[in-house]
Structures are given as structure tokens and as C-alpha cells.
Design an enzyme around this catalytic site. Sequence first.
Site, short mmCIF file in Angstrom:
data_model
loop_
_atom_site.label_atom_id
_atom_site.label_comp_id
_atom_site.label_asym_id
_atom_site.label_seq_id
_atom_site.Cartn_x
_atom_site.Cartn_y
_atom_site.Cartn_z
N LEU A 43 41.14 43.05 44.87
CA LEU A 43 40.03 42.22 44.41
C LEU A 43 40.48 41.47 43.16
O LEU A 43 41.10 42.06 42.28
CB LEU A 43 38.81 43.07 44.07
N ASP A 44 40.15 40.17 43.08
CA ASP A 44 40.47 39.40 41.88
C ASP A 44 39.78 40.02 40.67
O ASP A 44 38.70 40.62 40.80
CB ASP A 44 39.99 37.96 42.03
N PRO A 45 40.35 39.86 39.46
CA PRO A 45 39.70 40.41 38.26
C PRO A 45 38.25 39.97 38.08
O PRO A 45 37.41 40.76 37.65
CB PRO A 45 40.59 39.89 37.13
N ARG A 177 38.14 32.43 47.92
CA ARG A 177 38.31 31.26 47.05
C ARG A 177 38.78 30.05 47.87
O ARG A 177 38.36 28.92 47.64
CB ARG A 177 39.32 31.56 45.95
#
Length: 303
Positions: A43-45, A177
Site C-alpha cells: 500500500l502506498d504511504p 493511481r
Amino acid sequence: MVSGIVFLDKPRGWSSRRAVNEVARLFAGGRKPRLKAGHAGTLDPMATGMLPILLGEATRFAELGLNAEKTYAVTLDMSYQTDTLDAEGETTARFTDEPSLAQIEAVLQCFRGSYEQVPPQYSALRVDGRRAHALARRGETFTLAARPVEIGELRLVRYAWPELALEVHCSKGTYVRALARDIGDALGVGGCVVQLRRLSTGGWPSSMMVTPERLAERPEAALVPVSTWLERLPSIHLDQAQSRRFLLGQRLRMEDGLIASGLVAAYGDGILLGTAELRPGEGEHAVLHPGRILPSAQERYLR
């Protein structure tokens, strides 16, 4: 020995690696952890939500999460775009045209099903052995190849310019994204992700998630057994002699009529032994090929 899965509700701002380290440290009593630990899908930050953290023997089965379909709630801002395709990047373009609800619905329909997606430049993919995000930060020019992804569900939750909220159910390897970018491009506007939350991995419900605060209070209570992680696999039950052979890595010829194939979970005396591949053999027989074997089961049967 600690072994199992924690369905962490990852906070915004934590990297996936930090999440793994924090959970492992809790189970090590605050000391530097020695047990193996990993996660089942980055998971992205800036993203929050379900991040399965695998501890001990559970790390052998991370691919079940990595290869699983996932569900997200995402909000994108159509008034601008950034180099990272999310709110943490540098703005690269601004937009003022407001698409109609009908235009948005028509574009969303185009992305349901299979489509060729170009991953974001700021991603963990490797280009000639180097991470794409590292190359992008240095301003290097490179191209990432498009790859097929499957969007099983793409539901409009809310639209109030400039924000569009969606729920996405997608295949492994899908970058939300990039999906937001592509939707924006198709509408002639931006598609910058400002909120992203993973609701589910592999169909596990959001009720399984535990916050870091709750986890710190009772770590053991949040630990899901490895057998539960594998419960959606077909199971095959072995007798004692078969279990010993399985745990030695030997192939097993199964009974007549068992000709189905695929990944299965193998059990002996009700104890999980590991996973295996069941393949058709000669005639009406199937052959069980041992795959990931649990050392704890080997200690129990082979000592």
C-alpha cells in the site's frame, strides 16, 4: 513460535515496510524482532486500509494475498494532476472544465472489464534492476510497458466537482493511481488521487482489520491462524503414513476418482501440513505434489 496473520488497518503516512516492522516489533515485546515477517500487497504511504501482515510460517503463503483481487475506495481530484498521480507529488497540470455526470458514467463504463494499463512512473517496478520511483526522482527518462488488468467493478459513489469518489474491485497488479489518471485523461481533466483506502484483500471483510492502537493492547487476540488464511483453498486430508511422506517432500498417488487439479491445503490428523498442487496422473489417479511445507508440522511428524 509466533505464526499467523494480522489484518492491519494501515495508517496514512506509514510505508508498508514500516507497517511490517511495527507489527513484528509488537510480537517481539518491543525488542528487535527475529521472526520472519512480510506483507501480502503493498500500500502506498498515503493509502490506508487492509494490509495483511504475515508472521513466522505464514510468510510462506504470502502469494495468496499478493495474487488476490482487491477492493478500494478512492477519491480523485479532477482539477489537477501531479507527477506521482497523488496529492503528495508536484503539480504538473491544472484543469477547469467540469465534465457532466453523464460523461463520467460513460467513461467509467469503458474501464469496466479488461484494459491495458501503464503503471505509474513512481512505482516499485524495476527497470534494468532499479526501482522506477528512484529513476523518476532523479529525472531519468524511461518507459513502462502496459499490462492487462481486470476491473471487476467500478462504482460511482459521489461526484461534486472537482472530486469524484469511486469504489474499485480489481485484479492483482492494478494501480489505482494509474486508473484514476486514465479516467481523468479520458475526460480531458486531471485524476489526482487524494484519498485511497483498501477495503478488502482476497474478499476478506473490512471487519477483520485492526488498528495499530488496538493491536498494541492485545496483539495475540488479533493474530489469525495460518489455517484460516488458507481456508478458501480446497482441502485434502492425509493419513499418518501419507503425512510423513508429504512432509518429506514426496509425491503421493491419491485414490481413484480424484482427478481434480489445482492448489490445495493438506492436513494430517486435523493439523495443517502445508500446500500442494494436485495434478492428474495416469488413468483415474491424481498425484499430490508437495509445495509449501510447514516446519512445525515436520517437527511434529518427523522428530
